[in-house]
Design a protein around this motif. Structure first.
Motif, PDB file in Angstrom:
ATOM      1  N   ALA A  29      -1.303 -51.040 -74.389  1.00 38.73           N
ATOM      2  CA  ALA A  29      -0.456 -52.133 -73.940  1.00 38.73           C
ATOM      3  C   ALA A  29       0.928 -52.084 -74.576  1.00 38.73           C
ATOM      4  N   LEU A  30       1.029 -51.575 -75.791  1.00 42.58           N
ATOM      5  CA  LEU A  30       2.332 -51.458 -76.446  1.00 42.58           C
ATOM      6  C   LEU A  30       3.220 -50.421 -75.770  1.00 42.58           C
ATOM      7  N   ASP A  31       2.612 -49.362 -75.235  1.00 40.36           N
ATOM      8  CA  ASP A  31       3.338 -48.303 -74.529  1.00 40.36           C
ATOM      9  C   ASP A  31       4.502 -47.781 -75.369  1.00 40.36           C
ATOM     10  N   ALA A  32       4.236 -47.520 -76.643  1.00 42.11           N
ATOM     11  CA  ALA A  32       5.283 -47.079 -77.564  1.00 42.11           C
ATOM     12  C   ALA A  32       5.446 -45.563 -77.528  1.00 42.11           C
ATOM     13  N   ASP A  33       6.682 -45.123 -77.646  1.00 43.94           N
ATOM     14  CA  ASP A  33       6.956 -43.699 -77.821  1.00 43.94           C
ATOM     15  C   ASP A  33       6.775 -43.290 -79.274  1.00 43.94           C
ATOM     16  N   ILE A  34       7.072 -44.219 -80.190  1.00 44.46           N
ATOM     17  CA  ILE A  34       6.846 -44.007 -81.610  1.00 44.46           C
ATOM     18  C   ILE A  34       6.170 -45.264 -82.147  1.00 44.46           C
ATOM     19  N   ALA A  76       0.090 -39.641 -77.713  1.00 39.77           N
ATOM     20  CA  ALA A  76       0.935 -39.053 -78.748  1.00 39.77           C
ATOM     21  C   ALA A  76       0.747 -37.542 -78.800  1.00 39.77           C
ATOM     22  N   THR A  77       1.839 -36.824 -78.958  1.00 42.43           N
ATOM     23  CA  THR A  77       1.771 -35.374 -79.106  1.00 42.43           C
ATOM     24  C   THR A  77       1.620 -34.961 -80.560  1.00 42.43           C
ATOM     25  N   ASP A  78       1.903 -35.876 -81.479  1.00 43.98           N
ATOM     26  CA  ASP A  78       1.753 -35.579 -82.900  1.00 43.98           C
ATOM     27  C   ASP A  78       1.523 -36.886 -83.642  1.00 43.98           C
ATOM     28  N   HIS A  79       0.810 -36.812 -84.760  1.00 44.54           N
ATOM     29  CA  HIS A  79       0.560 -37.993 -85.561  1.00 44.54           C
ATOM     30  C   HIS A  79       0.210 -37.578 -86.978  1.00 44.54           C
ATOM     31  N   ARG A  80       0.360 -38.520 -87.890  1.00 45.94           N
ATOM     32  CA  ARG A  80       0.054 -38.236 -89.292  1.00 45.94           C
ATOM     33  C   ARG A  80      -0.498 -39.497 -89.949  1.00 45.94           C
ATOM     34  N   PHE A  81      -1.636 -39.350 -90.591  1.00 52.00           N
ATOM     35  CA  PHE A  81      -2.262 -40.409 -91.368  1.00 52.00           C
ATOM     36  C   PHE A  81      -2.037 -40.107 -92.840  1.00 52.00           C
ATOM     37  N   ARG A  89      10.781 -46.588 -76.769  1.00 43.62           N
ATOM     38  CA  ARG A  89      10.209 -47.815 -77.346  1.00 43.62           C
ATOM     39  C   ARG A  89       9.619 -47.509 -78.718  1.00 43.62           C
ATOM     40  N   LEU A  90      10.010 -48.327 -79.701  1.00 42.75           N
ATOM     41  CA  LEU A  90       9.486 -48.243 -81.058  1.00 42.75           C
ATOM     42  C   LEU A  90       8.604 -49.452 -81.307  1.00 42.75           C
ATOM     43  N   ALA A  91       7.508 -49.264 -82.041  1.00 41.04           N
ATOM     44  CA  ALA A  91       6.618 -50.381 -82.336  1.00 41.04           C
ATOM     45  C   ALA A  91       5.971 -50.197 -83.694  1.00 41.04           C
ATOM     46  N   THR A  92       5.655 -51.325 -84.335  1.00 44.06           N
ATOM     47  CA  THR A  92       4.909 -51.326 -85.588  1.00 44.06           C
ATOM     48  C   THR A  92       3.815 -52.370 -85.475  1.00 44.06           C
ATOM     49  N   PHE A  93       2.645 -52.067 -86.074  1.00 45.03           N
ATOM     50  CA  PHE A  93       1.488 -52.937 -85.912  1.00 45.03           C
ATOM     51  C   PHE A  93       0.581 -52.814 -87.136  1.00 45.03           C
ATOM     52  N   ASN A  94       0.415 -53.925 -87.856  1.00 47.77           N
ATOM     53  CA  ASN A  94      -0.597 -54.014 -88.904  1.00 47.77           C
ATOM     54  C   ASN A  94      -1.902 -54.367 -88.205  1.00 47.77           C
ATOM     55  N   THR A 146       3.733 -40.251 -82.536  1.00 49.77           N
ATOM     56  CA  THR A 146       4.910 -40.057 -81.694  1.00 49.77           C
ATOM     57  C   THR A 146       4.591 -39.225 -80.457  1.00 49.77           C
ATOM     58  N   ARG A 147       5.236 -39.601 -79.354  1.00 53.65           N
ATOM     59  CA  ARG A 147       5.209 -38.784 -78.142  1.00 53.65           C
ATOM     60  C   ARG A 147       6.309 -37.735 -78.151  1.00 53.65           C
ATOM     61  N   LEU A 148       7.248 -37.843 -79.092  1.00 54.47           N
ATOM     62  CA  LEU A 148       8.369 -36.915 -79.171  1.00 54.47           C
ATOM     63  C   LEU A 148       8.044 -35.772 -80.130  1.00 54.47           C
ATOM     64  N   PRO A 149       8.622 -34.595 -79.907  1.00 51.55           N
ATOM     65  CA  PRO A 149       8.341 -33.458 -80.789  1.00 51.55           C
ATOM     66  C   PRO A 149       8.790 -33.729 -82.220  1.00 51.55           C
ATOM     67  N   VAL A 150       7.963 -33.336 -83.186  1.00 44.66           N
ATOM     68  CA  VAL A 150       8.281 -33.529 -84.598  1.00 44.66           C
ATOM     69  C   VAL A 150       8.872 -32.244 -85.169  1.00 44.66           C
ATOM     70  N   LEU A 151      10.028 -32.378 -85.802  1.00 42.18           N
ATOM     71  CA  LEU A 151      10.688 -31.233 -86.436  1.00 42.18           C
ATOM     72  C   LEU A 151      10.238 -31.051 -87.878  1.00 42.18           C
ATOM     73  N   SER A 152       9.922 -32.160 -88.567  1.00 41.42           N
ATOM     74  CA  SER A 152       9.461 -32.068 -89.956  1.00 41.42           C
ATOM     75  C   SER A 152       8.798 -33.373 -90.352  1.00 41.42           C
ATOM     76  N   TRP A 153       7.909 -33.281 -91.373  1.00 42.34           N
ATOM     77  CA  TRP A 153       7.221 -34.442 -91.925  1.00 42.34           C
ATOM     78  C   TRP A 153       7.554 -34.581 -93.408  1.00 42.34           C
ATOM     79  N   GLN A 154       7.434 -35.792 -93.923  1.00 44.07           N
ATOM     80  CA  GLN A 154       7.610 -36.049 -95.345  1.00 44.07           C
ATOM     81  C   GLN A 154       6.730 -37.226 -95.744  1.00 44.07           C
ATOM     82  N   ASP A 155       5.939 -37.076 -96.812  1.00 43.02           N
ATOM     83  CA  ASP A 155       5.164 -38.172 -97.384  1.00 43.02           C
ATOM     84  C   ASP A 155       5.853 -38.643 -98.652  1.00 43.02           C
TER      85      ASP A 155
END
Length: 259
Positions: free
Chosen positions: A30-35, A63-68, A2-7, A99-108
């Motif tokens: 409640a969104l129960d999003a994987d990403i 989430a197992t990983d996140h980035r602000f 499940r993918l979700a976006t929220f402002n 994300t609940r999924l493993p992250v291989l790389s990040w980019q800003d």
């Protein structure tokens, strides 16, 4: 998945004007999003109890990983553009990807800012107002799925007509070397037709997201490129906070789907 976006409007409810961190946690659960892509995210702001809203959301969804990524520093009324640090050590505001999924790389990615002021016609106003936009950015992650890598990008584009299209096209160019399939999530401040035309991507979720109580427009989008397919048409959700509804869709990554 499940993918979700929220402002999230920094977690504030239009009902009582308050930021309640428990209410924010429940909305994310409640969104129960994987990403999950978030926009208008506070970090260390008095109006949101000094909380790191990205970390609060990450705990709530597991989430197992996140980035602000900070787009503005300081407090409302005395904002300054961020320096590009994704985890600044002072009060800030921006976007996040979790994300609940493993992250291989990040980019800003920094997006082009419109210099000076531009006229914008706000609903209900007799005359256009001259406004100055805030800094804009995007964050992307390559995540590992059971069917291979998936690139996920999140952003919040300007509300200034036309310039949001410029930013979207620049973002798509900035992501051209990222692995496919690719999904772009966020508040793009443009309608579905223009979003797909400007990005060259497919809409994976169609539902009105704004305004909250009686949504008439879809400003928030989940777009796909490559071997990613929507399992259903997606849906928007009133989660008790923000002036936007959240948008979510279940997808699968599979070889041979349209590019």
């Amino acid at each position: 998945m499940r993918l979700a976006t929220f402002n999230i409007l920094h977690g504030r409810s239009l009902g009582d004007g308050r930021v309640d961190l428990d209410r924010f946690r429940e909305a994310v659960r409640a969104l129960d999003a994987d990403i999950l892509a978030l926009q208008e995210v506070d970090r260390d702001q008095p109006r949101s109890h000094g909380a790191d809203l990205t970390a609060v959301a990450a705990e709530a969804m597991g989430a197992t990983d996140h980035r602000f990524v900070a787009t503005m520093h300081g407090e409302p009324g005395v904002w300054s553009a961020a320096t590009g640090d994704h985890q600044p050590a002072r009060s800030s505001y921006g976007i996040a990807l979790l994300t609940r999924l493993p992250v291989l790389s990040w980019q800003d990615l920094a997006l082009p800012a419109l210099r000076g002021r531009a006229p914008v016609q706000f609903p209900g106003a007799r005359l256009p107002a001259l406004v100055r936009d805030e800094a804009r950015a995007a964050v992307a992650a390559v995540v590992s799925t059971p069917d291979g890598p998936l690139t996920v990008a999140a952003t919040h584009l300007t509300f200034i007509p036309g310039w949001n299209v410029v930013q979207l096209r620049r973002l798509v160019r900035g992501l051209r070397d990222r692995p496919r399939p690719l999904v772009l999530l966020g508040d793009l401040n443009i309608d579905p037709r223009r979003a797909t035309q400007a990005s060259g991507m497919r809409s994976l979720a169609r539902a009105a997201t704004f305004p909250l109580q009686s949504p008439q427009r879809q400003l928030d989008h989940i777009l796909g490129d490559g071997a990613v397919e929507a399992v259903d048409g997606g849906a928007s959700f009133d989660l008790g906070i923000s002036d936007h509804r959240a948008l979510a869709v279940d997808v699968r990554v599979s070889p041979g789907s349209p590019r």
